[in-house]
Scaffold this active site. Structure first.
Site, PDB file in Angstrom:
ATOM      1  N   CYS A  76      10.401  14.668  -9.065  1.00  0.00           N
ATOM      2  CA  CYS A  76      10.429  15.389 -10.347  1.00  0.00           C
ATOM      3  C   CYS A  76      10.699  14.415 -11.498  1.00  0.00           C
ATOM      4  CB  CYS A  76      11.521  16.468 -10.305  1.00  0.00           C
ATOM      5  SG  CYS A  76      11.631  17.384 -11.855  1.00  0.00           S
ATOM      6  N   ASN A  78       0.831  -1.205   0.000  1.00  0.00           N
ATOM      7  CA  ASN A  78       0.000   0.000   0.000  1.00  0.00           C
ATOM      8  C   ASN A  78       0.867   1.258   0.000  1.00  0.00           C
ATOM      9  OD1 ASN A  78      -2.074  -1.802   0.231  1.00  0.00           O
ATOM     10  ND2 ASN A  78      -2.283  -1.577   2.456  1.00  0.00           N
ATOM     11  N   HIS A 120       5.856  -0.503  -2.734  1.00  0.00           N
ATOM     12  CA  HIS A 120       5.378   0.212  -3.930  1.00  0.00           C
ATOM     13  C   HIS A 120       5.411   1.720  -3.750  1.00  0.00           C
ATOM     14  CE1 HIS A 120       2.974  -3.632  -5.125  1.00  0.00           C
ATOM     15  NE2 HIS A 120       4.207  -3.663  -5.579  1.00  0.00           N
ATOM     16  N   ASP A 158      -0.525   4.201   1.210  1.00  0.00           N
ATOM     17  CA  ASP A 158      -1.282   5.170   2.030  1.00  0.00           C
ATOM     18  C   ASP A 158      -0.565   5.630   3.299  1.00  0.00           C
ATOM     19  OD1 ASP A 158      -3.567   2.455   2.972  1.00  0.00           O
ATOM     20  OD2 ASP A 158      -1.605   2.977   3.812  1.00  0.00           O
TER      21      ASP A 158
HETATM   22  C1  BV8 Z   1       7.392  -5.166 -12.460  1.00  0.00           C
HETATM   23  C2  BV8 Z   1       1.371   1.367  -6.389  1.00  0.00           C
HETATM   24  C3  BV8 Z   1       9.242  -5.344 -13.956  1.00  0.00           C
HETATM   25  C4  BV8 Z   1       0.674   2.334  -7.266  1.00  0.00           C
HETATM   26  C5  BV8 Z   1       0.934  -0.845  -7.360  1.00  0.00           C
HETATM   27  C6  BV8 Z   1       1.498 -11.074 -16.099  1.00  0.00           C
HETATM   28  C7  BV8 Z   1       1.653 -12.045 -15.134  1.00  0.00           C
HETATM   29  C8  BV8 Z   1       2.346 -11.779 -13.955  1.00  0.00           C
HETATM   30  C9  BV8 Z   1       2.909 -10.510 -13.722  1.00  0.00           C
HETATM   31  C10 BV8 Z   1       2.741  -9.558 -14.693  1.00  0.00           C
HETATM   32  C11 BV8 Z   1       2.049  -9.815 -15.866  1.00  0.00           C
HETATM   33  N1  BV8 Z   1       2.042  -8.698 -16.599  1.00  0.00           N
HETATM   34  C12 BV8 Z   1       2.702  -7.733 -15.938  1.00  0.00           C
HETATM   35  C13 BV8 Z   1       3.154  -8.253 -14.801  1.00  0.00           C
HETATM   36  C14 BV8 Z   1       3.950  -7.564 -13.770  1.00  0.00           C
HETATM   37  C15 BV8 Z   1       3.040  -6.695 -12.930  1.00  0.00           C
HETATM   38  C16 BV8 Z   1       1.935  -7.504 -12.302  1.00  0.00           C
HETATM   39  O1  BV8 Z   1       2.160  -8.228 -11.348  1.00  0.00           O
HETATM   40  N2  BV8 Z   1       0.723  -7.357 -12.858  1.00  0.00           N
HETATM   41  C17 BV8 Z   1      -0.419  -8.066 -12.330  1.00  0.00           C
HETATM   42  C18 BV8 Z   1      -1.641  -7.133 -12.378  1.00  0.00           C
HETATM   43  C19 BV8 Z   1      -0.631  -9.311 -13.171  1.00  0.00           C
HETATM   44  N3  BV8 Z   1       3.890  -6.167 -11.891  1.00  0.00           N
HETATM   45  C20 BV8 Z   1       4.542  -5.023 -12.121  1.00  0.00           C
HETATM   46  O2  BV8 Z   1       4.408  -4.335 -13.110  1.00  0.00           O
HETATM   47  C21 BV8 Z   1       5.542  -4.647 -11.042  1.00  0.00           C
HETATM   48  N4  BV8 Z   1       6.776  -4.306 -11.679  1.00  0.00           N
HETATM   49  O3  BV8 Z   1       7.094  -6.320 -12.600  1.00  0.00           O
HETATM   50  O4  BV8 Z   1       8.405  -4.557 -13.114  1.00  0.00           O
HETATM   51  C22 BV8 Z   1      10.523  -4.654 -13.926  1.00  0.00           C
HETATM   52  C23 BV8 Z   1      11.574  -5.233 -13.237  1.00  0.00           C
HETATM   53  C24 BV8 Z   1      12.777  -4.574 -13.210  1.00  0.00           C
HETATM   54  C25 BV8 Z   1      12.925  -3.335 -13.824  1.00  0.00           C
HETATM   55  C26 BV8 Z   1      11.843  -2.756 -14.504  1.00  0.00           C
HETATM   56  C27 BV8 Z   1      10.627  -3.415 -14.556  1.00  0.00           C
HETATM   57  C28 BV8 Z   1       5.090  -3.410 -10.290  1.00  0.00           C
HETATM   58  C29 BV8 Z   1       3.753  -3.649  -9.655  1.00  0.00           C
HETATM   59  C30 BV8 Z   1       3.437  -2.474  -8.728  1.00  0.00           C
HETATM   60  C31 BV8 Z   1       2.219  -1.754  -9.245  1.00  0.00           C
HETATM   61  N5  BV8 Z   1       1.853  -0.699  -8.265  1.00  0.00           N
HETATM   62  N6  BV8 Z   1       0.666   0.087  -6.426  1.00  0.00           N
HETATM   63  C32 BV8 Z   1      -0.634   2.796  -6.655  1.00  0.00           C
HETATM   64  O5  BV8 Z   1      -1.020   2.343  -5.565  1.00  0.00           O
HETATM   65  O6  BV8 Z   1      -1.257   3.646  -7.297  1.00  0.00           O
HETATM   66  S1  BV8 Z   1       0.135  -2.330  -7.310  1.00  0.00           S
HETATM   67  C33 BV8 Z   1      -1.344  -2.017  -6.527  1.00  0.00           C
HETATM   68  O7  BV8 Z   1      -2.191  -3.048  -6.907  1.00  0.00           O
HETATM   69  C34 BV8 Z   1      -1.232  -2.120  -5.046  1.00  0.00           C
HETATM   70  O8  BV8 Z   1      -0.054  -1.586  -4.536  1.00  0.00           O
HETATM   71  C35 BV8 Z   1      -1.340  -3.573  -4.793  1.00  0.00           C
HETATM   72  O9  BV8 Z   1      -0.087  -4.165  -4.779  1.00  0.00           O
HETATM   73  C36 BV8 Z   1      -2.064  -4.060  -6.001  1.00  0.00           C
HETATM   74  C37 BV8 Z   1      -3.449  -4.456  -5.588  1.00  0.00           C
HETATM   75  O10 BV8 Z   1      -3.254  -5.626  -4.956  1.00  0.00           O
HETATM   76  P1  BV8 Z   1      -3.860  -5.878  -3.521  1.00  0.00           P
HETATM   77  O11 BV8 Z   1      -3.123  -5.064  -2.523  1.00  0.00           O
HETATM   78  O12 BV8 Z   1      -3.872  -7.330  -3.382  1.00  0.00           O
HETATM   79  O13 BV8 Z   1      -5.319  -5.279  -3.563  1.00  0.00           O
HETATM   80  P2  BV8 Z   1      -6.559  -5.899  -4.304  1.00  0.00           P
HETATM   81  O14 BV8 Z   1      -7.589  -4.829  -4.381  1.00  0.00           O
HETATM   82  O15 BV8 Z   1      -6.095  -6.575  -5.549  1.00  0.00           O
HETATM   83  O16 BV8 Z   1      -7.064  -7.030  -3.308  1.00  0.00           O
HETATM   84  C38 BV8 Z   1      -7.586  -6.647  -2.046  1.00  0.00           C
HETATM   85  C39 BV8 Z   1      -7.644  -7.898  -1.216  1.00  0.00           C
HETATM   86  O17 BV8 Z   1      -8.063  -7.527   0.086  1.00  0.00           O
HETATM   87  C40 BV8 Z   1      -8.637  -8.924  -1.741  1.00  0.00           C
HETATM   88  O18 BV8 Z   1      -8.083 -10.207  -1.650  1.00  0.00           O
HETATM   89  C41 BV8 Z   1      -9.830  -8.772  -0.764  1.00  0.00           C
HETATM   90  O19 BV8 Z   1     -10.498 -10.004  -0.562  1.00  0.00           O
HETATM   91  C42 BV8 Z   1      -9.132  -8.365   0.497  1.00  0.00           C
HETATM   92  N7  BV8 Z   1      -9.945  -7.578   1.425  1.00  0.00           N
HETATM   93  C43 BV8 Z   1     -10.878  -6.626   1.134  1.00  0.00           C
HETATM   94  N8  BV8 Z   1     -11.374  -6.109   2.291  1.00  0.00           N
HETATM   95  C44 BV8 Z   1     -10.723  -6.738   3.311  1.00  0.00           C
HETATM   96  C45 BV8 Z   1      -9.815  -7.669   2.774  1.00  0.00           C
HETATM   97  N9  BV8 Z   1      -9.024  -8.460   3.534  1.00  0.00           N
HETATM   98  C46 BV8 Z   1      -9.133  -8.322   4.871  1.00  0.00           C
HETATM   99  N10 BV8 Z   1      -9.973  -7.443   5.460  1.00  0.00           N
HETATM  100  C47 BV8 Z   1     -10.786  -6.643   4.723  1.00  0.00           C
HETATM  101  N11 BV8 Z   1     -11.632  -5.786   5.343  1.00  0.00           N
HETATM  102 ZN    ZN Z   2      12.869  19.235 -11.161  1.00  0.00          ZN
END
Ligand code: BV8
Ligand code: ZN
Length: 248
Positions: A132, A107, A124, A109
């Site tokens: 910048c 997160n 993240h 936040d």
């Molecule tokens: C990278 C910051 C390479 C920004 C975020 C295909 C297959 C596999 C991987 C990939 C693919 N295609 C692309 C990729 C890589 C990609 C990826 O994994 N994509 C996914 C979508 C398939 N990853 C990347 O791009 C990463 N970088 O690989 O770079 C590289 C390497 C070297 C050099 C250069 C490049 C970067 C990923 C980071 C993206 N940024 N956040 C922002 O916040 O604005 S990710 C963002 O989404 C969040 O940070 C978080 O990580 C993600 C959401 O996931 P969750 O946190 O799990 O949240 P979600 O809503 O999905 O789920 C909520 C859960 O909570 C649910 O399970 C729900 O049941 C539960 N819940 C709800 N309420 C409750 C609860 N649990 C308990 N109590 C409750 N009350």
């Molecule tokens: Zn600057």
């Protein structure tokens, strides 16, 4: 909650009291009880529910329309500023008074730090830090609303949120530290994450390979559940505090 599950949680609590090293991997779900929309659950907001985060949290989206991306971040900053950490964040702070706890969060936040967790690993980045796009200026910026598009005070170029977008690498220090923490822990608490985003979700494998107990706290089963030793259903705001009930 059935007796068997209660017993399993009590076993974890006892191990914490006995000094087990705890690592936490948290996702958007831990802040859901604070009213912060998750990525999958989306939001009921008329405007932003039309976009999927993968469409906005990318360098390409920012390149194409920095104002739109900044309006999305400004909206989220406003929600975060108007809300607060919940009992799940506070339970981890209290757990850290009993045993060693290191939080790795997906997160942006800042709620873990706000609740009092120390040395949080922001895998993240953080929504309150801006960077910048041209010079090396980087600073905290808590303005809500933020003038859009915000400009660098030094070179007047665009600043961006200092978060990790899809397709961007994890900050090297955070990546290395998280790997170390996941590999060294006895218990990994996986809280509120769908486990779909890599390399963050890969930390569960790192912990498992090193014989850690994987305990998942999630509203519903996720991509992690079948790799977990224990799955605790429910809202983390209600279930995580159970770890603090002093074991009999
Ligand atoms: C990278 C910051 C390479 C920004 C975020 C295909 C297959 C596999 C991987 C990939 C693919 N295609 C692309 C990729 C890589 C990609 C990826 O994994 N994509 C996914 C979508 C398939 N990853 C990347 O791009 C990463 N970088 O690989 O770079 C590289 C390497 C070297 C050099 C250069 C490049 C970067 C990923 C980071 C993206 N940024 N956040 C922002 O916040 O604005 S990710 C963002 O989404 C969040 O940070 C978080 O990580 C993600 C959401 O996931 P969750 O946190 O799990 O949240 P979600 O809503 O999905 O789920 C909520 C859960 O909570 C649910 O399970 C729900 O049941 C539960 N819940 C709800 N309420 C409750 C609860 N649990 C308990 N109590 C409750 N009350
Ligand atoms: Zn600057």
């Amino acid at each position: 909650m059935n007796e068997h599950l209660r017993q399993k949680i009590a076993d974890l609590a006892r191990r914490c009291h006995d000094g087990a090293r705890v690592a936490v991997l948290s996702g958007a779900g831990i802040s859901a009880a604070s009213g912060i929309p998750t990525f999958r659950g989306g939001s009921d907001d008329a405007l932003w529910s039309r976009y999927r985060p993968e469409q906005l949290a990318t360098p390409e989206a920012f390149e194409r329309d920095p104002e739109l991306v900044w309006r999305w971040y400004d909206w989220r900053r406003g929600l975060i500023a108007d809300a607060a950490p919940n009992e799940a964040h506070h339970a981890l702070v209290e757990l850290a008074t009993i045993t060693d706890v290191r939080v790795i969060t997906q997160n942006v936040d800042g709620y873990h730090q706000q609740a009092g967790s120390q040395d949080v690993i922001e895998y993240h980045g953080n929504i309150w830090t801006v960077r910048c796009t041209s010079c090396h200026f980087e600073d905290l910026d808590h303005r809500v609303p933020i003038p859009i598009p915000p400009r660098c005070p030094r070179c007047h170029e665009l600043v961006r949120p200092a978060v990790v977008w899809f397709g961007e690498g994890i900050p090297t220090e955070a990546a290395a530290e998280a790997e170390k923490v996941a590999a060294a822990c006895d218990i990994l608490l996986v809280v509120g994450t769908a486990g779909a985003v890599y390399p963050a979700a890969g930390l569960v494998t790192v912990a498992g390979v090193n014989q850690a107990t994987i305990a998942e706290f999630n509203l519903e089963p996720s991509a992690i559940t079948q790799r977990a030793d224990l799955y605790v259903p429910g809202s983390a705001a209600e279930t995580l505090p159970l770890l603090l009930e002093t074991p009999a």
